[in-house]
Each structure stands twice: as structure tokens, then as C-alpha cells.
Design an enzyme around this catalytic site. Structure first.
Site, PDB file in Angstrom:
ATOM      1  N   LYS A 175       9.037   7.923  -5.345  1.00 45.55           N
ATOM      2  CA  LYS A 175       9.560   8.189  -4.197  1.00 45.55           C
ATOM      3  C   LYS A 175      10.972   8.262  -4.891  1.00 45.55           C
ATOM      4  CE  LYS A 175       6.617   8.849  -0.660  1.00 45.55           C
ATOM      5  NZ  LYS A 175       6.091   9.662   0.158  1.00 45.55           N
TER       6      LYS A 175
ATOM      7  N   GLY B 188      -2.417   6.785  -6.336  1.00 43.24           N
ATOM      8  CA  GLY B 188      -3.027   8.763  -6.364  1.00 43.24           C
ATOM      9  C   GLY B 188      -2.653   9.764  -7.364  1.00 43.24           C
ATOM     10  N   LYS B 189      -0.971   9.253  -6.992  1.00 39.67           N
ATOM     11  CA  LYS B 189      -0.544  10.693  -7.405  1.00 39.67           C
ATOM     12  C   LYS B 189      -0.227  10.142  -9.350  1.00 39.67           C
ATOM     13  CE  LYS B 189       4.167  11.585  -9.553  1.00 39.67           C
ATOM     14  NZ  LYS B 189       5.062  12.160  -9.039  1.00 39.67           N
TER      15      LYS B 189
ATOM     16  N   GLY C 116      -6.233   5.577   1.246  1.00 37.86           N
ATOM     17  CA  GLY C 116      -5.939   7.091   1.741  1.00 37.86           C
ATOM     18  C   GLY C 116      -4.657   7.280   0.534  1.00 37.86           C
TER      19      GLY C 116
ATOM     20  N   ARG D 236       4.783   4.419   9.034  1.00 30.53           N
ATOM     21  CA  ARG D 236       4.676   3.471   8.384  1.00 30.53           C
ATOM     22  C   ARG D 236       6.124   3.221   8.958  1.00 30.53           C
ATOM     23  NH1 ARG D 236       2.726   6.836   3.313  1.00 30.53           N
ATOM     24  NH2 ARG D 236       0.469   7.180   3.690  1.00 30.53           N
TER      25      ARG D 236
ATOM     26  N   ARG E 173     -24.254 -13.008   3.406  1.00 30.82           N
ATOM     27  CA  ARG E 173     -26.043 -12.060   3.001  1.00 30.82           C
ATOM     28  C   ARG E 173     -26.399 -11.424   4.424  1.00 30.82           C
ATOM     29  NH1 ARG E 173     -26.767 -18.187   1.012  1.00 30.82           N
ATOM     30  NH2 ARG E 173     -25.745 -18.514   2.306  1.00 30.82           N
TER      31      ARG E 173
ATOM     32  N   GLY F 257       0.492  -1.464   0.295  1.00 29.21           N
ATOM     33  CA  GLY F 257       0.184   0.220   0.253  1.00 29.21           C
ATOM     34  C   GLY F 257       0.933   1.101  -0.025  1.00 29.21           C
ATOM     35  N   ASP F 258       0.268   2.361  -0.772  1.00 27.62           N
ATOM     36  CA  ASP F 258       0.869   3.560  -0.576  1.00 27.62           C
ATOM     37  C   ASP F 258       1.719   3.996  -1.169  1.00 27.62           C
ATOM     38  OD1 ASP F 258      -1.140   3.700   1.809  1.00 27.62           O
ATOM     39  OD2 ASP F 258       0.305   3.256   3.418  1.00 27.62           O
TER      40      ASP F 258
ATOM     41  N   SER G  36       8.025   5.464 -16.296  1.00 28.33           N
ATOM     42  CA  SER G  36       8.536   6.503 -15.687  1.00 28.33           C
ATOM     43  C   SER G  36       9.113   6.281 -13.784  1.00 28.33           C
ATOM     44  CB  SER G  36       7.654   7.182 -15.707  1.00 28.33           C
ATOM     45  OG  SER G  36       6.655   6.986 -14.719  1.00 28.33           O
TER      46      SER G  36
ATOM     47  N   ARG H  55      -1.067   7.192  11.056  1.00 24.58           N
ATOM     48  CA  ARG H  55      -0.015   5.907  11.726  1.00 24.58           C
ATOM     49  C   ARG H  55       1.921   6.260  10.568  1.00 24.58           C
ATOM     50  NH1 ARG H  55      -3.053   0.195  11.606  1.00 24.58           N
ATOM     51  NH2 ARG H  55      -3.112   0.749   9.724  1.00 24.58           N
TER      52      ARG H  55
HETATM   53  P1  GDP Z   1      -1.619   5.172  -2.854  1.00 26.77           P
HETATM   54  O1  GDP Z   1      -1.917   5.210  -1.399  1.00 26.77           O
HETATM   55  O2  GDP Z   1      -0.546   4.224  -2.658  1.00 26.77           O
HETATM   56  O3  GDP Z   1      -1.821   6.481  -3.226  1.00 26.77           O
HETATM   57  O4  GDP Z   1      -0.439   6.584  -1.561  1.00 26.77           O
HETATM   58  P2  GDP Z   1      -0.049   7.278  -0.164  1.00 26.77           P
HETATM   59  O5  GDP Z   1      -1.132   8.665  -0.502  1.00 26.77           O
HETATM   60  O6  GDP Z   1      -0.599   6.813   0.748  1.00 26.77           O
HETATM   61  O7  GDP Z   1       0.956   8.218   0.152  1.00 26.77           O
HETATM   62  C1  GDP Z   1       2.163   8.132  -1.021  1.00 26.77           C
HETATM   63  C2  GDP Z   1       2.425   9.278  -0.185  1.00 26.77           C
HETATM   64  O8  GDP Z   1       3.926  10.029  -1.333  1.00 26.77           O
HETATM   65  C3  GDP Z   1       1.838  10.764  -0.686  1.00 26.77           C
HETATM   66  O9  GDP Z   1       1.814  11.524   0.297  1.00 26.77           O
HETATM   67  C4  GDP Z   1       1.693  11.661  -1.981  1.00 26.77           C
HETATM   68  O10 GDP Z   1       2.124  12.709  -2.025  1.00 26.77           O
HETATM   69  C5  GDP Z   1       4.110  11.234  -1.820  1.00 26.77           C
HETATM   70  N1  GDP Z   1       4.645  10.248  -2.951  1.00 26.77           N
HETATM   71  C6  GDP Z   1       4.184   9.816  -4.079  1.00 26.77           C
HETATM   72  N2  GDP Z   1       5.369   9.735  -5.173  1.00 26.77           N
HETATM   73  C7  GDP Z   1       5.842  10.736  -4.866  1.00 26.77           C
HETATM   74  C8  GDP Z   1       7.357  10.881  -5.624  1.00 26.77           C
HETATM   75  O11 GDP Z   1       8.171  10.845  -6.494  1.00 26.77           O
HETATM   76  N3  GDP Z   1       8.093  11.518  -4.501  1.00 26.77           N
HETATM   77  C9  GDP Z   1       7.690  12.015  -3.098  1.00 26.77           C
HETATM   78  N4  GDP Z   1       8.354  12.330  -2.258  1.00 26.77           N
HETATM   79  N5  GDP Z   1       6.838  11.823  -2.487  1.00 26.77           N
HETATM   80  C10 GDP Z   1       5.819  11.410  -3.968  1.00 26.77           C
HETATM   81  P1  IMO Z   2      -4.067   2.933   0.485  1.00 25.15           P
HETATM   82  O1  IMO Z   2      -5.215   2.034  -0.873  1.00 25.15           O
HETATM   83  C1  IMO Z   2      -1.522   1.154   3.835  1.00 25.15           C
HETATM   84  C2  IMO Z   2      -3.854  -2.313   6.109  1.00 25.15           C
HETATM   85  C3  IMO Z   2      -4.174  -2.008   7.372  1.00 25.15           C
HETATM   86  C4  IMO Z   2      -4.125  -3.257   7.929  1.00 25.15           C
HETATM   87  C5  IMO Z   2      -4.354  -4.074   6.432  1.00 25.15           C
HETATM   88  C6  IMO Z   2      -6.111  -4.715   7.297  1.00 25.15           C
HETATM   89  O2  IMO Z   2      -3.985   3.438   0.975  1.00 25.15           O
HETATM   90  O3  IMO Z   2      -2.473   1.672   0.010  1.00 25.15           O
HETATM   91  P2  IMO Z   2      -8.580  -2.919   6.923  1.00 25.15           P
HETATM   92  O4  IMO Z   2      -8.258  -1.594   7.316  1.00 25.15           O
HETATM   93  O5  IMO Z   2      -8.492  -3.178   5.208  1.00 25.15           O
HETATM   94  O6  IMO Z   2      -8.916  -4.445   7.071  1.00 25.15           O
HETATM   95  O7  IMO Z   2      -6.559  -3.199   7.494  1.00 25.15           O
HETATM   96  O8  IMO Z   2      -4.592  -3.213   5.344  1.00 25.15           O
HETATM   97  N1  IMO Z   2      -4.484  -1.485   5.050  1.00 25.15           N
HETATM   98  C7  IMO Z   2      -3.091  -0.778   4.382  1.00 25.15           C
HETATM   99  N2  IMO Z   2      -2.216  -0.405   4.378  1.00 25.15           N
HETATM  100  N3  IMO Z   2      -2.158   1.380   2.462  1.00 25.15           N
HETATM  101  C8  IMO Z   2      -4.004   0.758   2.406  1.00 25.15           C
HETATM  102  O9  IMO Z   2      -4.362   1.289   1.295  1.00 25.15           O
HETATM  103  C9  IMO Z   2      -4.296   0.254   3.345  1.00 25.15           C
HETATM  104  N4  IMO Z   2      -5.406  -0.454   3.229  1.00 25.15           N
HETATM  105  C10 IMO Z   2      -5.764  -0.478   4.356  1.00 25.15           C
HETATM  106  O10 IMO Z   2      -2.845  -1.184   7.686  1.00 25.15           O
HETATM  107  O11 IMO Z   2      -2.653  -3.752   8.314  1.00 25.15           O
HETATM  108 MG    MG Z   3      -2.365   4.980   0.692  1.00 25.31          MG
END
Ligand code: GDP
Ligand code: IMO
Ligand code: MG
Length: 431
Positions: free
Chosen positions: A337, A18-19, A41, A311, A144, A13-14, A418, A309
Site C-alpha cells: 500500500k 493474500g496479495k 479475510g 478500519r 476438550r 491484520g489486513d 519489495s 467494518r
Molecule cells: P490480508 O487480510 O492481510 O490478506 O489483507 P486484506 O485483504 O484484508 O486487506 C488488504 C487490502 O489491501 C485488500 O483490499 C488488498 O487488495 C489491498 N492491497 C494489498 N496490497 C496493496 C497495495 O500494495 N496497494 C493497494 N492499493 N492495495 C493493496
Molecule cells: P486477516 O487474516 C483484522 C480481530 C477482530 C477483533 C479480534 C478478535 O484478514 O488479517 P476474533 O473474531 O478473531 O475473535 O476477533 O481480532 N481480527 C482481525 N482483524 N484482520 C483479521 O484477519 C482479523 N481477524 C480477527 O477485529 O479485534
Molecule cells: Mg484481511
């Protein structure tokens, strides 16, 4: 008939989904979520604006892009309305281009409490969920017992809801056995906010998203499907039980959006140049040196976009990446990143070792079977990569690192498209 391309996170995740979606959207007519809920998120940054989408597909900063919430999602009306209203405060109204599947699953005001109760029951071995009620919403939908979003418009909604709430209250009551109790005041408060949000949600376009997408594809419209969570959190192929409760992989697009497999086009995978994870569970490539991990957390702002939280940070994990690429059928790779490199030496995990000192050849049944990792060292490239758009201006060490990753996924038919050099739209370098 146009195809649906997919963008998925290939780690925990993360990854910057989004970007990436926001950056790619100009070549698409719409974006669709097919799984998850407000546990996601997804951050989109554009100059001074930084917005986190939880339920809304990442098309809100691209005027004219259709936004679809597929049947595979669990939708909490409170989060949905809050997100829509927060955008309205910035003069962005998405309600005309937002379509919510009538078959998506309704998250009630009790689901988050059940999530809390279950995490409390698990105690030390809790999953570390986002406490948004995602697990209970999916399990009760499968059982269900739950309601679909479209039912809020039906004539027997009140009756159906009452029966379900009765079931959920009984479920919650069961948790008294493990010491979890929630006050009637708190429930009443949550109910009031939720009821109001449901009334607001009824005014939105709740419809048959599957046939709408079908019509759009027939018109030649290009749609991007947006994964939430990450491949390593997939319900079936992640490290159960430390997973989310939906399938995050490509295969779920068909069922979570209502499209045939023949509609699937390119699969784009997103990773970070390192790896992060939130919540419980084993994380094989976690950086062992706490000080070094902290440097990544701080340089990368590694705090959850949904729960805030901290990471955990780890090195790029090649066995996990290859596993995720195979399962998702990824052909195009995006590495975000790369501007975050706060150390002189970078590592890449190249293999896993079991308790007998033997190499682990494939992903083990449980990640805790991995007791050590093999790594390869790379020279760090410093911090001055931020915002670079031109490949010739990148430090040699970074080019070496990215080329190495390319060489390690080449046999899987994957090409790096990229790399990200900053959070803003277009802070990236084509490869
Ligand atoms: P997602 O859940 O996969 O959409 O990712 P999140 O938004 O939770 O976390 C990614 C974080 O990294 C966000 O704060 C983005 O703005 C940031 N981000 C994404 N790409 C880059 C990058 O290439 N460089 C930096 N410094 N930040 C980035
Ligand atoms: P994005 O889309 C990172 C993780 C939680 C937990 C497990 C189960 O932003 O990448 P849940 O609430 O889904 O039942 O939690 O999954 N988790 C994520 N970790 N990014 C997310 O979403 C996550 N969505 C859930 O931390 O370990
Ligand atoms: Mg996220």
C-alpha cells in the site's frame, strides 16, 4: 527435505497477506493455513477478479497449488462450502487440491451465537470480534468439549455432536443472565444450513495433513505457510484481551500444521506503509486528526474484508514492528500500500511515552500504558505511485521513507524485499 517458508502479517491484520502469497506462489507447490478460521479475510485481486479467502489458503487463483488446512484451524463447514461454491461459480474447482486436517476443530452452528452472546455480555468493553465463533471454538476445543473435523466421518458422530450441542445450549442459556437470548427459530435455521454443509464437507479430502505435508517436503516440494490475523493480535503477545484466540506467530506453525521446527525456512513479514486495526482495544499509533484518518480510510478502501467494518488507521509504528519482527523471527519484509499517500506529511511512530512523560523502552504489559507517541515526519509522495513496477520511477520521497524503515530494522537482520504499489498481482517494486 524441503523447508516451509512462512508469511505473516506483522501489524493488526489486513496487511495484504493474500496479495503477497498469491504473488509469491509461482515459486511454491502449495500453501498451508495453520491457525485462525473464517475470521480472516485475505483478498486476491487479478484484473477484474477480486476474491476474498476466509478459510481457504490463498492458492485458489494459482492452478496446481496444493492447499492445506492445518489442525490449528477452527473450521466452520458453512463458510468452507460457501467459499468453495463461490469459486465453482467462477469455474475454479479447488476440491482436488484442498486437504483438510482431520484434527482441525469443528465450528458448530452455535459457536457464532456464543460469540455474539459473549460480546453482548462485555458491552462497552467488547473485543469487537468478527462474530464468527472463533473465541468460543478455541476455548471449547481447549476445554476438550468440542469435536474435531475428522469426527464427522466417525460412526459415533451423531452421539458426540448431540452431547456437545447439549453443552453449548446450556452455555448459551447462561447468557440469559446478561440479557442475551436467541430464538429457537434462528437456531433451527442455522442448524439446517450447517447440517447441509457438513454433508458436503464429508465429500472433501479430510486427512492427516501433518503426514501429507511431511511426504511433500520429503519429495522436495516447497510449501508456504500463510498466517492469518497479525502479530499484534497474537493470543499471548498481543494486547490481551484485545486479541484473537490463536497464536499468530511463527512458533505456532509447528503445532498448527504438525511440522518440526527444523522444517521452518524463511520468515516473511508483511506490513502496510501505514497501519490499520478493526475491533476494540488500544491502538497507539492511531492518527489523531479524524480528517486525516478518513483520508487514509477512503484512499486505502479500509473496510474489513470479513465484516465490512471501517478500519481505524494509524502511522507506521516502529516499536510495534520491531516487537513483531523479533517475536516472529522475520528476515524478509514486504511493505504494501505504498500507493496510498493522501497527505503531504507522513509520520512514523518512533517511540512511546508513559503517563509520567518517560520513554517506554519495551512493549508495555497493556498498550493503554502508552499515553503519547514520538513521531518523525516525512514528506508525502502524492498519489501517482499506483501500479509502478520500476524502482527508478518512484518518487524520491517514497524511496526516502522506505530506506528509513530499512535503516530501523537493519540491526534485526531484516531486509525489505519489495513494496506494493497496487492490489493486483505483480503491482510491486523489488527493493
Ligand atoms: P490480508 O487480510 O492481510 O490478506 O489483507 P486484506 O485483504 O484484508 O486487506 C488488504 C487490502 O489491501 C485488500 O483490499 C488488498 O487488495 C489491498 N492491497 C494489498 N496490497 C496493496 C497495495 O500494495 N496497494 C493497494 N492499493 N492495495 C493493496
Ligand atoms: P486477516 O487474516 C483484522 C480481530 C477482530 C477483533 C479480534 C478478535 O484478514 O488479517 P476474533 O473474531 O478473531 O475473535 O476477533 O481480532 N481480527 C482481525 N482483524 N484482520 C483479521 O484477519 C482479523 N481477524 C480477527 O477485529 O479485534
Ligand atoms: Mg484481511
Amino acid at each position: 527435505m524441503a523447508k516451509i517458508d512462512i508469511l505473516l502479517g506483522l501489524q493488526w491484520g489486513d496487511e495484504g497477506k493474500g496479495k503477497q502469497i498469491d504473488e509469491l506462489l509461482p515459486t511454491y507447490d502449495g500453501v498451508a493455513r495453520f491457525q485462525g478460521g473464517d475470521n480472516a479475510g485475505h483478498t486476491i485481486k487479478l484484473n477484474d477478479i477480486s476474491i476474498v479467502g476466509h478459510l481457504l489458503p490463498s492458492g485458489f487463483l494459482r492452478p496446481g497449488a496444493d492447499m492445506f488446512i492445518g489442525n490449528g484451524l477452527v473450521v466452520n463447514p458453512v463458510s468452507l462450502i460457501k467459499e468453495i461454491n463461490q469459486l465453482k461459480e467462477r469455474d475454479i474447482d479447488v476440491t482436488d487440491r484442498l486437504y483438510i486436517s482431520e484434527r482441525a476443530k469443528l465450528v458448530t452452528y452455535l459457536h457464532p451465537f456464543i460469540d455474539q452472546a459473549e460480546e453482548a455480555r462485555l458491552g462497552k468493553s467488547s473485543v469487537g470480534t468478527t462474530l464468527r465463533g472463533i473465541g468460543p471454538a478455541y476455548s471449547q476445543a481447549r476445554g476438550r468439549q468440542g469435536l474435531l473435523i475428522g469426527e464427522v466421518l466417525g460412526s459415533n458422530y451423531e452421539e458426540r455432536l448431540e452431547t456437545f450441542i447439549d453443552f453449548q445450549m446450556t452455555t448459551l442459556g447462561m447468557y440469559k443472565k446478561w440479557g442475551y437470548e436467541i430464538s429457537t427459530e434462528k437456531i433451527a435455521e442455522a442448524k439446517e444450513i450447517w447440517d447441509k454443509a457438513v454433508r458436503e464437507m464429508k465429500k472433501l479430502k479430510i486427512c492427516d495433513v501433518s503426514s501429507l505435508v511431511r511426504t511433500k517436503l520429503a519429495e522436495g516440494k516447497k510449501i508456504m505457510a500463510e498466517g492469518a490475523q497479525g502479530a499484534m493480535l497474537d493470543f499471548d503477545f498481543g494486547d490481551y484481551p484485545n486479541v484473537t484466540s490463536s497464536n499468530t506467530l511463527t512458533a505456532n506453525i509447528c503445532l498448527g500444521l504438525g511440522v518440526p521446527h527444523t522444517a521452518i525456512g524463511d520468515v516473511c513479514g508483511v506490513v502496510k506503509a501505514y497501519v490499520t486495526k478493526v475491533g476494540g482495544g488500544y491502538f497507539p499509533s492511531r492518527i489523531k486528526d479524524e480528517e486525516v484518518e478518513k483520508l487514509f480510510q477512503e484512499a486505502g478502501g479500509e473496510f474489513g474484508a470479513t465484516t465490512g467494518r471501517r478500519r481505524m488507521c494509524g502511522w507506521m509504528d516502529l516499536p510495534a514492528l520491531r516487537h513483531a519482527i523479533y517475536l516472529s523471527g522475520t528476515t524478509k519484509l514486504f511493505i504494501n500500500k505504498t500507493d496510498i499517500c493522501p497527505v503531504d506529511t507522513i509520520r512514523v511512530v518512533t517511540g512511546y511515552i508513559d503517563k509520567n512523560g518517560q520513554a517506554i523502552k519495551s512493549m508495555p504489559f497493556h498498550l493503554n500504558e502508552i499515553v503519547d507517541v514520538e513521531t518523525k515526519e516525512f514528506k508525502g509522495w502524492g498519489k501517482d505511485v499506483y501500479g509502478i513496477n520500476d524502482k527508478t520511477k518512484l518518487p524520491e520521497e517514497l524511496v526516502t521513507y522506505i530506506d528509513y524503515i530499512q535503516s530501523q530494522v537493519e540491526d534485526l537482520g531484516v531486509k525489505i524485499i519489495s513494496i506494493g504499489t497496487g492490489p493486483d498481482r505483480n503491482q510491486s517494486v523489488s527493493w
